[in-house]
Design an enzyme around this catalytic site. Structure first.
Site: not given
Ligand SMILES: [Zn+2]
Length: 417
Positions: A85, A87, A143, A181-182, A204, A386
């Site tokens: 992904h 984002d 990520d 995705e997030e 991922d 994150h």
């Molecule tokens: Zn991810």
């Protein structure tokens, strides 16, 4: 010299692609389009076919089967998808990411901002590796830009590399880079039929050889309470305080079933937000569980608490709206054992010991598997996603590249899945 996965990663993290919750459109932010356009250009330069970026920011491309058409027809190889992904999570800023390289020799890592990455078991497993960290003011974006970099590097190798002059043997491979995705919308506009793969892998996950075939099933509850507002001086017998009614429910949520007190395969009920005044109040609650029984129990607990509060605060009007978010992908993968056993073998050949780990969250693969594209998940070499303490082992990201290449050659030896 061909670009390495690290070269790519360091370029990609400098593009801000933070996604946004509750946006009207997909992608939720323009940076994702910019990043996607860059990748589409790079895929064309590498020699990929059918490179496209659609209006929602999905980038797709093909690594063609290099065999002569007659051989392809005589011995078809299933079409495999590789997905990552674009984002990064809205939880932490992804602007002006300033990556630092560390030759990691053990111990906690002190970042420039003063924040510290504690010496976890995962970090200890990377002693002797090259590690990428941030300056402690942003997330890193491993990520999932490490997943993107791993796929781009594997694609480069298949399209332009060779083993002692002999091109790699592989079937047709489809690549997709997905937006948002997030914020749980990565699969929303994913056209599985057009993608045309028989199965896929998202890249991922976290550390090697962590691989995932199980995720939470996810639901959310939007809870609204309507009360009666009136001047407090003359409120007796008339006022119905919606905030007090809802706060009573929040306080009664079972502490033992909260995210902060559960792990492994245990379910949880999480109060994400609560807001309101006398006249009305709202709560956003998410429910997570690996089994249908646990999810039903989550709902039963909430329904009982709502009924109790309704009775405790006469005159309060409650509306509870449950919505399914994504399903546990284990259900859709149980009929495709070869997709899983080949992945285990590919990880082993990449030098890591495969460990199936349930994800206490979802991936694009959860929704794609439900849409009919079986999609387990592969590690990226990153950790502490994150957060400002996010880090990436370059060596482990390279193991992800090798895992993808191993998958390509393992399936080239297979007639069907
Ligand atoms: Zn991810």
């Amino acid at each position: 010299m061909p670009e390495t996965a690290l070269d790519r990663f360091l370029r990609y993290v400098r593009i801000e692609t933070t996604s946004k919750d509750n946006a009207e459109q997909v992608p939720s932010t323009p940076g994702q389009l910019e990043f996607g356009a860059l990748l589409a250009g790079e895929l064309r330069a590498l020699g990929a076919a059918e490179v496209a970026q659609d209006e929602h920011g999905y980038v797709t491309a093909t690594i063609p089967d290099p065999r002569p058409a007659a051989e392809q027809a005589a011995r078809p190889i299933p079409v495999m998808g590789w997905i990552a992904h674009l984002d990064t999570a809205p939880d932490t800023s992804g602007k002006n990411v300033n990556p630092k390289l560390i030759d990691y020799q053990g111990g906690p890592i002190r970042l420039e901002s003063g924040a510290e990455i504690s010496e976890s078991e995962g970090l200890r497993s990377c002693i002797g590796d090259m590690i990428v960290v941030t300056d402690g003011t942003t997330l890193l974006g491993a990520d999932d830009k490490s997943g993107v970099a791993a796929i781009m590097t594997a694609a480069d190798r298949l399209l332009n590399g060779s083993v002692e002059g002999v091109p790699y043997r592989h079937g047709k491979i489809r690549i997709a880079f997905t937006p948002d995705e997030e914020v749980g919308r990565g699969a929303e506009f994913f056209d599985v039929e057009k993608f045309g793969a028989d199965f896929a892998y998202t890249v991922d996950g976290e550390l090697p050889g962590e691989i995932n075939k199980e995720t939470f099933s996810a639901e959310q509850l939007r809870l609204k309470v309507t009360g009666v507002d009136i001047h407090p001086g003359t409120a007796k017998g008339v006022m119905v305080n919606a905030s007090r009614a809802l706060a009573g429910l929040a306080a009664a949520l079972p502490a033992g079933r909260a995210p902060e007190s559960t792990e492994g395969r245990e379910p949880y009920i999480h109060l994400c937000s609560i807001a309101g005044d006398v006249g009305s109040a709202e709560a956003h609650i998410i429910l997570r569980a690996f089994t249908d029984e646990d999810m039903s129990e989550n709902r039963r607990i909430l329904d009982k608490l709502i009924a109790r509060q309704k009775e405790a605060v006469p005159g309060s009007v409650w509306t509870a709206e449950y919505k399914k978010q994504y399903p546990n992908m284990a259900e859709g993968l149980k009929d495709c054992p070869l997709i899983l056993t080949r992945l285990e073998e590919a990880v082993r050949r990449a030098g890591a010991e495969p460990v199936w780990k349930p994800i206490r969250g979802g991936t694009d693969g959860s929704c794609l598997t439900e849409k009919g594209l079986p999609t387990p998940n592969i590690f990226t070499g990153g950790n502490n996603f994150h957060a400002v303490t996010e880090w990436l082992s370059v060596n482990k990201m390279e193991a992800a590249v090798r895992t993808l290449l191993n998958l390509a050659s393992l399936f080239a030896g297979e007639e069907s899945i």
